[in-house]
Write an enzyme that holds these catalytic residues in place. Structure first.
Site, PDB file in Angstrom:
ATOM      1  N   HIS A 118       5.370  35.977 -13.845  1.00  0.00           N
ATOM      2  CA  HIS A 118       6.119  35.829 -12.594  1.00  0.00           C
ATOM      3  C   HIS A 118       7.614  35.845 -12.898  1.00  0.00           C
ATOM      4  CE1 HIS A 118       2.883  34.339  -9.643  1.00  0.00           C
ATOM      5  NE2 HIS A 118       2.271  34.795 -10.724  1.00  0.00           N
ATOM      6  N   CYS A 160       1.808  40.371 -11.523  1.00  0.00           N
ATOM      7  CA  CYS A 160       0.602  39.528 -11.514  1.00  0.00           C
ATOM      8  C   CYS A 160      -0.606  40.323 -11.000  1.00  0.00           C
ATOM      9  CB  CYS A 160       0.870  38.270 -10.687  1.00  0.00           C
ATOM     10  SG  CYS A 160      -0.419  37.015 -10.796  1.00  0.00           S
ATOM     11  N   GLU A 198      10.144  36.237 -11.126  1.00  0.00           N
ATOM     12  CA  GLU A 198      11.068  35.643 -10.153  1.00  0.00           C
ATOM     13  C   GLU A 198      11.344  34.176 -10.455  1.00  0.00           C
ATOM     14  OE1 GLU A 198       7.895  33.323  -8.994  1.00  0.00           O
ATOM     15  OE2 GLU A 198       7.867  35.425  -9.567  1.00  0.00           O
TER      16      GLU A 198
END
Length: 383
Positions: free
Chosen positions: A351, A267, A353
């Protein structure tokens, strides 16, 4: 019986007014309003530091039906400037529920509005671009709300990484989540120093789960303080605001790149790696926010569904010869990933994760670990 909620208004900088119900704290709030297309994960979204100074509109109509709990925080606090939803369910139910959404919003001082036409709001943002907005709950003054929205300076040129970052380094030891809670860390094999530009906890958990000892450092930590610890890799976290004013981070990344230490950015970290490599960034019309964004891996051709949250992007026309594109968005063709050809460094715009979101792109964490292992083995052979 339906609960009786006080009135609230949402005012956009262009003068548009939405009237709804106050579902959070009393008072007013302002910021850049963005729309997020995720169907789940509202608590993770509220606690994502990347939403600092942004008011989040959730396009999925029913929000709050599973309540909130103490485990789903993605940072130490709530960072979204406000929340906008269509429908607040009368009841919330989940085996993990500890608080209803209105109770959570009230406890944490988050001003929020429900009962408005979020489709109409989203169309305005898509057609006219990101706008400043003001939510005013309970005590209403439409003209003052519009004036407050217009007074918001915008995110362009705003350095927020240093605002949301930690004040001092710390060690992160919590592993990934299972039905029995967060798992303890396995024995570490690699030492990763993570720059906190607004890091999400699940990123740190995924590093720990892969055998990394994780040390988190403040955004303004000089490269010398990182390099003296001889890390196996450096992680550049997500975060809010415009990447270009973060000159302290760009300078540190350049120094770390020059030393050949493996780097993985996400990001804002992706944008900072690109800037440190000589590329440029730009403000997007309305950004990418959601958990259903298709991204193509340039090398494999595989299409991956990803979680996204960014209002700035790397300009693909500005990439130097040693910075190669690795992923592109199938929504608008924007650049989603880059890798250096001369040093071990790569980054991804979304993102991976997945908190909230799909897990398709989690292989990037494995790639980072393999990169560190390769460099460590190479250094061992050289000595």
């Amino acid at each position: 019986m339906l609960p009786t909620l006080p009135p609230a208004i949402l005012a956009l900088a262009d003068g548009t007014i939405f009237r709804g119900l106050a579902i959070g704290a009393e008072g007013s709030t302002s910021g850049e309003v963005v729309f997020n297309t995720a169907m789940t994960g509202y608590q993770e979204i509220l606690t994502d530091p990347s939403y600092c100074r942004q008011i989040v509109t959730l396009t999925y109509p029913h929000i709050g039906n599973v309540g909130c709990n103490a485990e789903d925080f993605e940072s130490r606090a709530n960072h979204a400037a406000g929340l906008i939803i269509r429908d607040l369910p009368v009841r919330a139910e989940s085996w993990r529920l500890q608080q209803t959404l209105p109770d959570y919003l009230g406890k944490h001082g988050i001003v929020a509005i429900g009962g408005i036409d979020t489709r109409r709001l989203t169309r305005i943002l898509r057609e006219r671009g990101a706008q400043a907005a003001c939510i005013m709950a309970v005590e209403l003054d439409e003209q003052r709300a519009v004036d407050t929205a217009r007074a918001f300076p915008g995110l362009a040129g705003m350095d927020l990484a240093r605002v949301v970052s930690v004040a001092a380094p710390y060690r992160w030891t919590e592993g990934d989540w299972g039905l029995d809670g967060y798992r303890p860390a396995p024995a570490p094999r690699m030492h990763v120093i993570a720059y906190d530009f607004g890091v999400k906890h699940n990123i740190l958990r995924m590093l720990v789960a892969r055998g990394c000892k994780v040390t988190v450092v403040p955004a303004q930590t000089p490269a010398a303080q990182v390099l003296e610890q001889e890390p196996d890799g450096v992680f550049l976290s997500n975060g809010p605001g415009d990447p270009e004013p973060c000159d302290y981070a760009i300078a540190a990344i350049r120094e770390i790149l020059a030393r050949g230490v493996p780097i993985f950015g996400i990001c804002l970290g992706h944008q900072l790696l690109a800037l440190a490599s000589g590329a440029r960034t730009m403000k997007m019309k309305f950004g990418h926010h959601g958990a259903n964004h298709p991204v193509k891996d340039v090398h494999s051709g595989q299409v991956l569904i990803t979680s996204q949250n960014h209002g700035f992007a790397v300009d693909p026309d500005s990439l130097p010869a040693n910075l190669l594109p690795t992923h592109t968005s199938l929504f608008d063709g924007s650049l989603q990933g880059v890798a250096r050809s001369d040093v071990p460094a790569f980054s991804f715009q979304g993102h991976p994760e997945a908190s909230p979101g799909p897990h398709d792109i989690a292989y990037l964490f494995d790639r980072f670990v393999k990169m560190m292992q390769h460099e460590k083995a190479h250094d061992a052979q050289a000595h």
